[in-house]
Enzyme design. Structure first.
Site, PDB file in Angstrom:
ATOM      1  CB  SER A   1       7.759  -9.179  18.164  1.00  0.00           C
ATOM      2  OG  SER A   1       7.642  -9.876  16.945  1.00  0.00           O
TER       3      SER A   1
ATOM      4  CE1 TYR B   1      10.455 -13.367  20.358  1.00  0.00           C
ATOM      5  CE2 TYR B   1       9.000 -12.823  18.528  1.00  0.00           C
ATOM      6  CZ  TYR B   1      10.123 -12.556  19.286  1.00  0.00           C
ATOM      7  OH  TYR B   1      10.908 -11.479  18.973  1.00  0.00           O
TER       8      TYR B   1
ATOM      9  CE  LYS C   1      10.034 -10.323  22.187  1.00  0.00           C
ATOM     10  NZ  LYS C   1      11.052  -9.538  22.914  1.00  0.00           N
TER      11      LYS C   1
END
Length: 263
Positions: free
Chosen positions: A155, A168, A172
């Protein structure tokens, strides 16, 4: 004179055995469709959305595809998943690590119990699930002797930060680092490992954010004035899993429409 590369069987362009994790909808569905259209056989993995995964399977070009369900946060379930895919498809040539958790947990507004749960869940799926599937698939690839490809879906948030989704962004970033470590470790076996770092993608899960002023602001992040279509990301992943992409092993490919430029 340069040292010659080790000799491996030619990695196939098509007809490969491909496992796409988290393929029930959104980007995962686009990934499965891209590989199927390329002439590969695809294992469509889902965690809990069986109905949507069945819709993905039904929409794939060609035949020989399979549907597989598993909670990849459970190491034993991940092992059973890879065993079944390898048995039903006759091996694994390509693994695309797409499955991920992404639930909001802004630190200033999240109670501690919810915060702890968010970090546990993100780590279990995004990082450990990816690591475990990679190990299991790589073991199969090594045993097959024909090399392979692993592509991780990372990401943009790993680099620019995710203030409302910090676990998150952190997991990532760890996935990117994992991919680079695996690229070095698995190269002697003819296995190339790459990661992609998409920006905002127009999927069903986040399409509601593309309306009104928030949508205008999100589109304005890119000088192209829009966000990515899932098929655009899938096309890049298909290339990263191709025979021509061997020398891209270890890379982290930014796919964000120039919305974030890192040095």
């Amino acid at each position: 004179m340069s040292k010659s590369a080790p000799a491996f069987p030619v990695f196939p362009v098509t007809g490969r055995r491909v496992l796409v994790s988290g393929a029930s909808r959104g980007l995962g569905r686009a990934l499965a469709q891209a590989f199927a259209a390329n002439g590969d056989r695809v294992a469509v993995h889902y965690g809990s959305r069986r109905d949507e995964a069945e819709a993905t399977l039904a929409a794939l070009a060609g035949d020989g595809h399979i549907l597989v369900g598993a909670d990849i946060a459970d190491p034993a379930a991940a092992e059973r998943l890879v065993d079944r895919v390898a048995e039903d498809l006759g091996g694994i040539d390509v693994l695309v690590n797409n499955a991920a958790v992404n639930t909001p947990h802004p630190p200033a507004d999240t109670d501690y119990a919810t915060w702890v749960t968010a970090w546990r869940d993100h780590t279990a799926v995004n990082l450990l699930g990816t690591a475990n599937l990679s190990h299991l698939a790589a073991t199969r690839m090594i045993a097959g002797g024909a090399g392979g490809r692993i592509v991780n879906i990372g990401s943009r948030g790993a680099f620019r930060g995710e203030p409302d989704h910090p676990a998150y962004g952190a997991t990532k970033a760890a996935v990117h680092a994992l991919g680079q470590s695996l690229a070095v470790a698995l190269a002697p076996h003819g296995i190339a490992v790459a990661s992609v770092a998409p920006g905002f993608i127009d999927t069903d899960r986040v399409s509601h954010r593309l309306t009104g002023p928030e949508g205008d602001a999100i589109r304005a992040q890119s000088p192209f004035g829009r966000v990515a279509a899932p098929a655009e990301i899938a096309a890049a992943v298909l290339w990263a899993a191709s025979p021509d992409a061997l020398w891209a092993s270890g890379t982290i490919l930014d796919l964000n429409g120039a919305s974030y430029l890192r040095s």
